[in-house]
Design an enzyme around this catalytic site. Structure first.
Site, PDB file in Angstrom:
ATOM      1  N   HIS A  78       0.819  -1.208   0.000  1.00  0.00           N
ATOM      2  CA  HIS A  78       0.000   0.000   0.000  1.00  0.00           C
ATOM      3  C   HIS A  78       0.854   1.259   0.000  1.00  0.00           C
ATOM      4  CE1 HIS A  78      -4.148  -1.590   1.203  1.00  0.00           C
ATOM      5  NE2 HIS A  78      -4.082  -1.274  -0.059  1.00  0.00           N
ATOM      6  N   GLU A 116      -9.678 -11.151 -30.450  1.00  0.00           N
ATOM      7  CA  GLU A 116      -8.482 -11.674 -29.779  1.00  0.00           C
ATOM      8  C   GLU A 116      -7.866 -12.858 -30.495  1.00  0.00           C
ATOM      9  OE1 GLU A 116      -8.637 -10.996 -25.278  1.00  0.00           O
ATOM     10  OE2 GLU A 116     -10.604 -11.841 -25.725  1.00  0.00           O
ATOM     11  N   CYS A 129      -7.467  -2.507 -26.751  1.00  0.00           N
ATOM     12  CA  CYS A 129      -7.378  -2.439 -25.293  1.00  0.00           C
ATOM     13  C   CYS A 129      -6.293  -3.330 -24.692  1.00  0.00           C
ATOM     14  CB  CYS A 129      -8.726  -2.752 -24.656  1.00  0.00           C
ATOM     15  SG  CYS A 129      -9.278  -4.420 -24.967  1.00  0.00           S
ATOM     16  N   ASP A 148      -3.897 -11.062 -26.504  1.00  0.00           N
ATOM     17  CA  ASP A 148      -4.230 -12.392 -27.000  1.00  0.00           C
ATOM     18  C   ASP A 148      -4.089 -12.471 -28.503  1.00  0.00           C
ATOM     19  OD1 ASP A 148      -4.745 -14.153 -24.842  1.00  0.00           O
ATOM     20  OD2 ASP A 148      -6.446 -12.893 -24.315  1.00  0.00           O
TER      21      ASP A 148
HETATM   22  C1  PEP Z   1      -6.036  -8.722 -24.462  1.00  0.00           C
HETATM   23  O1  PEP Z   1      -6.001  -9.936 -24.685  1.00  0.00           O
HETATM   24  O2  PEP Z   1      -5.355  -7.895 -25.091  1.00  0.00           O
HETATM   25  C2  PEP Z   1      -6.916  -8.203 -23.398  1.00  0.00           C
HETATM   26  C3  PEP Z   1      -7.080  -6.913 -23.223  1.00  0.00           C
HETATM   27  O3  PEP Z   1      -7.484  -9.114 -22.559  1.00  0.00           O
HETATM   28  P1  PEP Z   1      -6.680  -9.798 -21.331  1.00  0.00           P
HETATM   29  O4  PEP Z   1      -5.329  -9.157 -21.282  1.00  0.00           O
HETATM   30  O5  PEP Z   1      -7.503  -9.547 -20.123  1.00  0.00           O
HETATM   31  O6  PEP Z   1      -6.657 -11.224 -21.763  1.00  0.00           O
HETATM   32 MG    MG Z   2      -7.499 -11.228 -23.741  1.00  0.00          MG
END
Ligand code: PEP
Ligand code: MG
Length: 825
Positions: A443, A672, A743, A696
């Protein structure tokens, strides 16, 4: 010779095939019969000896004189109850007669918390079942089945055939019945004798009881030794169930003292560089008197000290924001923990002083938490020690809020630091922190990072020899502290630190402004979040919304799945923290390599290609329905949308919609897999938006495991093949007018940014702390130049070549944005 196995419980006898658990139903844990019990005391099924089953209390085994062993496993998945609701009535080694009580269980509690009460009674060693009683009621003591004991067959193969290998136990609850059954099943086709060895004790790898008796926990290293014909084959078979331990394990701790004179290495907990003087902070454990001055007086003193500290924490929280506020509120709550209160009150009533009672109660709980293997729990132990200290100060009559004076540009050096101590430091003079101990995710580290204070932890005891006032350069970018460095080095470090700080401050000051390219293209910069604290941090860093809320955090580290109300409240709370900005709530991405105890999934040889994301959700429709209803409820209060991971084709979305409640908000899918990217057009037709999970997508495109320790360099999402799939996704989304975001970690990479913009991605979702810098980078880019860069990148032959191109583009953009924001290059 025939042995009668008598019903250990009264109830309904059923065939193993009817047991609601694959391992027992397929007799992988041994042959036998199950009972749906109506009585709550398990009795011995025959005369014999009680055999140890590790520290399990939900199962018991008895061995007859002829070597036959019966395992009675009360309920299904009861290992997760960790013994709660069970009481052993016989100890390992006890001789018992048929019908003697072995174990009592709380039927209501176990029924409420376990998957099923059905109790398999199976042979865990040799013998074959002959007559069995099923499909009718049995009284305790009725014959359940008969066993023909089998003589030991002479071992085949030569003893000289032998093989061994070390494995890491990968199962959440260690080697209990389910993993033992998987091991036995894997070994079935092999003749070799196999034993597992842990801490000098060994057990037959085909016997669930022997394996449980080893007491192996998740993460332990066990050695498998096989002898006899096909020993090597047996070891290979084990590798499909257990994780091989590579030779380089365990990883050596990095050396603490570097070769550069005067340099001490540590672990970076909060990035940055500080140039200043050492300020030593020591902690003393003040003695406390054990005997109290009467229960009434001590109890009053404790109450008033607790009130005082609580008031102080709440006052500080009221003036704070974000992480700091959350932490202070959490401490105030912990202070009122009923278990701490009852323990300390008991001690006060027993004649102890308030200080002694409070210290004993907090230390007992802290010790329990510190002993757990979960780093987050260890950190809660540090919080308790912090509260111990604050209440003891209050009991001594010292000022609770005394600020620690610091000289200008102080780099605080301490053995360890507690959150309250950091909060009490004079922020205007605090330049950095270096701790001999501590953890990067503690923390206090989180507080330092959120306040932008460079911090190193785990620098070792040598750092405690640094004298007060000594000039130091704390480099928490590279991970070291230089003691009394040459003047030129200190000057260069000071310049670099000042430049970084100015950049960071300028970025943060502009973070709430939209990110618009030089030619007027608005790029939405969202945040990825996994918790409420992330949401708060995202807002502090200027996020435009939440492109990815990973809901896994709510499901992990607990005994049962969160209910609809809890999920709906938490999603709404997080969405509320985003202040009306859009939030994409991702359905559970769990399974395979991310197991959860209350959702037993078959162990898979290739988890990344197995039950993951939407596949797990569709295989557990009840879980999915609850989550979709919860998201819909949150969406009624805040702009939440549904984001579905690991989708390959529209059929999966149609299947998901079949479980959706009325009024489900917009649905998007994560791209993905290469299949999803190439099918983006047909997916886009059926959903409202697309979001590329580049982590992924890169893993599946490049066939590189994202967790592989030696292949990290090969997993680069800037590989031209991945970029082509992103281009295909953008094209597919555009065909139906859908938005597309990225993302994965690629979205937090400033070098990837111009390429993404050039490929037509106008929305990204990144780690909160990277947002200010990403926004600044966008402001220095021209979308037409980005398109040209992307066109060239698609024609490159390797990720490295693309990186070179991108680095050049970033250097140009950096110069442009710095001249625009007034920060010198
Ligand atoms: C990804 O695969 O890029 C993603 C954002 O999902 P995670 O990292 O949670 O598998
Ligand atoms: Mg993923």
């Amino acid at each position: 010779m025939t042995l009668e196995v008598r019903a250990p419980l009264a109830g309904w006898a059923l065939a193993l095939a009817e047991v609601p658990d694959e391992v027992f139903a397929q007799a992988m844990a041994g042959d036998g019969v199950a009972i749906d019990p109506t009585s709550d005391v398990v009795c011995a099924p025959f005369d014999g000896v009680v055999v140890p089953v590790g520290d399990a209390r939900h199962a018991v085994t008895v061995r007859a004189a002829n070597g036959v062993e019966a395992l009675i496993h009360v309920g299904i998945d009861t290992v997760a109850l960790a013994g709660a609701g069970f009481e052993l009535l016989a100890k390992p080694g006890d001789r018992v007669a048929a019908g003697s009580p072995l174990l009592r269980f709380d039927m209501d509690a176990v029924a409420r918390n376990a998957r099923s009460l059905v109790t398999p009674v199976v042979l865990s060693a040799k013998g074959s079942v002959t007559r069995r009683t099923t499909g009718r009621k049995v009284a305790q003591g009725d014959v359940l089945f008969e066993v023909e004991s089998v003589e030991d067959s002479p071992s085949t193969g030569t003893p000289s055939d032998s093989a061994s290998r070390k494995f890491r136990v990968p199962f959440d609850h260690g080697l209990h019945v389910r993993p033992a059954a998987l091991i036995a099943a894997a070994l079935k086709p092999h003749l070799a004798e196999v034993e597992l060895v842990l801490h000098g004790r060994s057990g037959n790898a085909r016997s669930a009881v022997a394996l449980m008796a080893l007491g192996a926990r998740c993460g332990d290293t066990v050695e498998a030794r096989a002898t006899g014909s096909d020993a090597q084959g047996a070891i290979e078979a084990l590798a499909s169930v257990l994780s091989a331990v590579t030779e380089v394990q365990p990883r050596a701790e990095p050396p603490r003292v570097a070769t550069v004179p005067g340099r001490i290495e540590g672990v970076v907990a909060s990035r940055g560089v500080a140039v200043g003087v050492a300020a030593r902070m020591t902690q003393r454990d003040e003695p406390v008197a054990e005997a109290g001055a009467g229960a009434k007086a001590e109890s009053r003193a404790l109450r008033s000290a607790l009130d005082g500290v609580e008031e102080h924490l709440v006052r500080l929280a009221d003036q704070a924001q974000g992480t700091r506020r959350e932490l202070l509120m959490a401490h105030a709550e912990l202070l009122r923990d009923p278990a701490l209160a009852s323990q300390s009150n008991d001690l006060v009533r027993a004649g102890k002083s308030a200080a002694f009672a409070w210290r004993s109660a907090t230390r007992a709980s802290a010790q329990t938490l510190a002993a757990l293997e979960d780093a987050r729990m260890n950190e809660r132990a540090a919080d308790l020690r912090d509260l111990e200290r604050q209440v003891l100060r209050a009991l001594r009559g010292e000022a609770i809020a005394s600020a620690h004076e610091l000289a200008p540009r102080s780099v605080v050096i301490a053995d360890d630091l507690m959150p309250s101590q950091l909060i009490a430091l004079d922020a205007t003079h605090l330049a950095g922190i270096c701790l001999a101990r501590g953890g990067a995710t503690s923390h206090v580290a989180i507080l330092a990072a959120s306040a932008g204070i460079p911090m190193l932890v785990a620098a070792g005891p040598a750092v405690l020899d640094v004298a007060e006032g000594m000039p130091v350069v704390l480099d928490a970018e590279h991970g070291w502290i230089d003691i009394d460095p040459p003047l030129a080095e200190a000057a260069a470090a000071a310049k670099a630190a000042a430049q970084r700080a100015a950049e960071r401050a300028a970025d943060l000051a502009n973070a709430r402004e939209p990110a618009v390219t030089l030619d007027g293209v608005h790029i939405v910069v969202n945040a990825n979040a996994g918790s409420y604290a992330d949401a708060v941090s995202a807002m502090e860093h200027g996020a435009d919304g939440c492109g990815l809320l990973r809901t896994e955090f709510l499901f992990l580290d607990r005994r049962d799945a969160p209910g609809e109300d809890e999920q709906a409240d938490e999603y709404a709370r997080i969405a509320h923290a985003f202040g009306g900005r859009p939030v994409n709530v991702r359905t559970l991405d769990i399974g395979g390599d991310k197991p959860i105890a209350y959702l037993p999934l078959p162990r898979e040889e290739n988890p990344a290609l197995g039950l993951r994301g939407i596949r797990t959700s569709l295989a557990n429709p009840q879980l999915l329905r609850v989550q979709l209803r919860a998201i819909a409820r949150a969406a009624a209060k805040a702009p939440c949308r549904v984001l579905v991971p690991m989708v390959n084709d529209p059929d999966e979305i149609a299947a998901l919609r079949a479980h959706a409640p009325e009024g489900l908000p917009a649905i998007g899918v994560m791209i993905e897999t290469p299949a999803a990217a190439l099918a983006a057009r047909s997916l886009a037709k059926h959903v409202d938006f697309l979001s590329i999970g580049s982590n992924d997508l890169a893993q599946y495109t490049l066939a590189v495991d994202r967790g592989h320790p030696d292949l990290a360099r090969k997993l680069d999402a800037l590989h031209p093949a991945v970029l082509r799939l992103i281009a295909a996704t953008v094209e597919g989304a555009r065909a139906h007018g859908r938005s597309v975001s990225v993302c994965g970690a690629m979205a937090s990479d400033v070098d990837a940014l111009p390429l993404l913009i050039g490929l037509g991605v106008h929305e990204i979702s990144a780690t909160p702390s990277t947002i200010p810098r990403l926004k600044r980078t966008v402001r220095g880019l021209d979308s037409a130049e980005c398109a040209e860069l992307a066109r060239r990148a698609l024609g490159e032959e390797s990720a490295a070549a693309v990186r070179d191109l991108a680095a050049q583009a970033r250097a140009r953009a950096r110069a442009a944005s710095q001249s625009a924001s007034g920060v010198s290059p």
